[in-house]
Design an enzyme around this catalytic site. Structure first.
Site, PDB file in Angstrom:
ATOM      1  N   ARG A   1       0.849  -1.186   0.000  1.00  0.00           N
ATOM      2  CA  ARG A   1       0.000   0.000   0.000  1.00  0.00           C
ATOM      3  C   ARG A   1       0.888   1.241   0.000  1.00  0.00           C
ATOM      4  NH1 ARG A   1      -3.571  -2.404  -1.726  1.00  0.00           N
ATOM      5  NH2 ARG A   1      -5.610  -2.841  -0.845  1.00  0.00           N
TER       6      ARG A   1
ATOM      7  N   GLU B   1      -3.534   7.374  -4.920  1.00  0.00           N
ATOM      8  CA  GLU B   1      -3.839   6.812  -6.242  1.00  0.00           C
ATOM      9  C   GLU B   1      -5.169   7.358  -6.765  1.00  0.00           C
ATOM     10  OE1 GLU B   1      -3.671   2.558  -5.827  1.00  0.00           O
ATOM     11  OE2 GLU B   1      -1.611   2.621  -5.132  1.00  0.00           O
TER      12      GLU B   1
ATOM     13  N   HIS C   1      -0.472   0.271 -10.053  1.00  0.00           N
ATOM     14  CA  HIS C   1      -1.152  -0.672  -9.156  1.00  0.00           C
ATOM     15  C   HIS C   1      -1.716  -1.868  -9.937  1.00  0.00           C
ATOM     16  CE1 HIS C   1      -3.435  -0.958  -5.049  1.00  0.00           C
ATOM     17  NE2 HIS C   1      -3.189  -2.163  -5.550  1.00  0.00           N
TER      18      HIS C   1
HETATM   19  C1  DGY Z   1      -5.155  -5.991  -3.180  1.00  0.00           C
HETATM   20  O1  DGY Z   1      -5.619  -7.105  -3.394  1.00  0.00           O
HETATM   21  O2  DGY Z   1      -5.199  -5.464  -2.070  1.00  0.00           O
HETATM   22  C2  DGY Z   1      -4.520  -5.316  -4.321  1.00  0.00           C
HETATM   23  O3  DGY Z   1      -3.846  -4.167  -3.948  1.00  0.00           O
HETATM   24  C3  DGY Z   1      -5.541  -5.019  -5.388  1.00  0.00           C
HETATM   25  O4  DGY Z   1      -6.412  -4.046  -4.931  1.00  0.00           O
END
Ligand code: DGY
Length: 324
Positions: free
Chosen positions: A233, A262, A280
């Site tokens: 993240r 983002e 991402h």
């Molecule tokens: C997750 O699975 O958390 C990825 O970042 C996709 O959103």
């Protein structure tokens, strides 16, 4: 007459297969955003479940008196107030495991691209520069001889570690609690890990506990040969500190798949030649996203049918389905 089907709310955008299956298997209601004022009280009272790929706050949860389950798309569920949901007896599920290998593959690709500059080398070829100017410059960075430090040795972190082992890299890690099922050296602090390695791969979940955990001190501990890879993240990295460290070459390079705000990426990051940036996409293949979508809907179907959730988040493990 058959029993009424449960009603599932989709607030905001979601994966197309989730939407198709929710519409086929439940009474579906879609709203543009997670804003309860978009529904009248009668509609709110009908909502049994939520399928989401967006932030779900405590206030939003409280707007639905008969809500029983929130199925979140993605393994990371930091945007869902799972603690509050659990306190109200509302199940929260996420989509672990089905994406671990895909995300780990992406981490390796991102690491190689960051070190060996493959996206830039391809752009060089496509621009006709190979023929016009000669060979692409030798890359100052390589995977050879590196030591990897994994911050967050959960399911995805472990899948990355196994792959890096095959590349011949020694692995070390930091987690809050030492794992007793791996032999990799454990560090009781992130600073300790960053000092011991030159390649730091950040896989921890978002949330208050990891907010800006990778700050200027950690980057300085990583050092001038240091490479940072971030795949969990964006909130876990102090982006301002990272931009400064990259610009002043206090670390060598960074590969990022996730960002603090983002889809907005700071211009300063875009301008840096030693940053390798992806939008991402770690889990973003059709097959993996389909598996995640199926898990979202299978969780809803199980819970709303009175069966246990397939993949409850830890805050909700052991929660019993409310009768009704
Ligand atoms: C997750 O699975 O958390 C990825 O970042 C996709 O959103």
């Amino acid at each position: 007459m058959s029993a009424a089907r449960p009603t599932v709310l989709i607030p905001g955008g979601i994966n197309a297969r989730v939407r198709e299956r929710v519409e086929a298997e439940f009474e579906a209601i879609s709203i543009a955003a997670a804003d309860a004022t978009l529904l009248d009280p009668e509609a709110r009272a009908r909502i049994d479940g939520i399928a989401c790929s967006t932030a779900i706050t405590a206030d939003f949860i409280d707007a639905f008196p008969n809500l029983s389950v929130i199925a979140s798309f993605g393994v990371g569920y930091d945007a869902v107030d799972a603690k509050h949901a659990a306190s109200r007896g509302v199940m929260v599920t996420n989509t672990p495991d089905v994406l671990s290998d895909e995300v780990a593959d992406t981490a390796i690709g991102l690491l190689l691209n960051t070190l060996r500059e493959f996206p830039k080398a391809e752009a060089y070829l496509r621009a006709g520069r190979w023929a016009a100017e000669g060979a692409y410059p030798l890359t100052p960075l390589t995977m050879r001889g590196r030591t990897a430090g994994i911050f967050g040795l959960g399911r995805i972190g472990l899948a990355i570690a196994r792959r890096l082992e095959a590349f011949g890299l020694p692995i070390e890690y930091h987690t809050r609690t030492k794992r007793n099922d791996v032999d990799y050296p454990w560090h009781d602090s992130l600073a300790g890990l960053a000092s011991a390695v030159d390649t730091l791969i950040v896989v921890v979940p978002g949330g208050a506990a990891t907010e800006k955990a990778v700050n200027a001190d950690i980057l300085d501990a990583l050092g001038p040969q240091g490479v940072l890879i971030s795949i969990g993240r964006g909130s876990t990295i102090d982006e301002t500190a990272l931009i400064e460290a990259l610009a002043s070459r206090r670390i060598a390079a960074a590969g990022l798949d996730v960002f603090a705000n983002e889809p907005n990426v700071p211009q300063a990051l875009l301008d840096l030649p030693n940053a390798c940036l992806l939008p991402h996409v770690a889990s973003a293949s059709v097959s993996t996203r389909n598996a995640m979508a199926d898990l979202v809907v299978d969780n809803l179907a199980a819970w709303l049918d009175g069966r246990p959730a397939l993949t409850p988040v830890p805050e909700c493990a052991g929660l019993d389905r409310k009768p009704g």
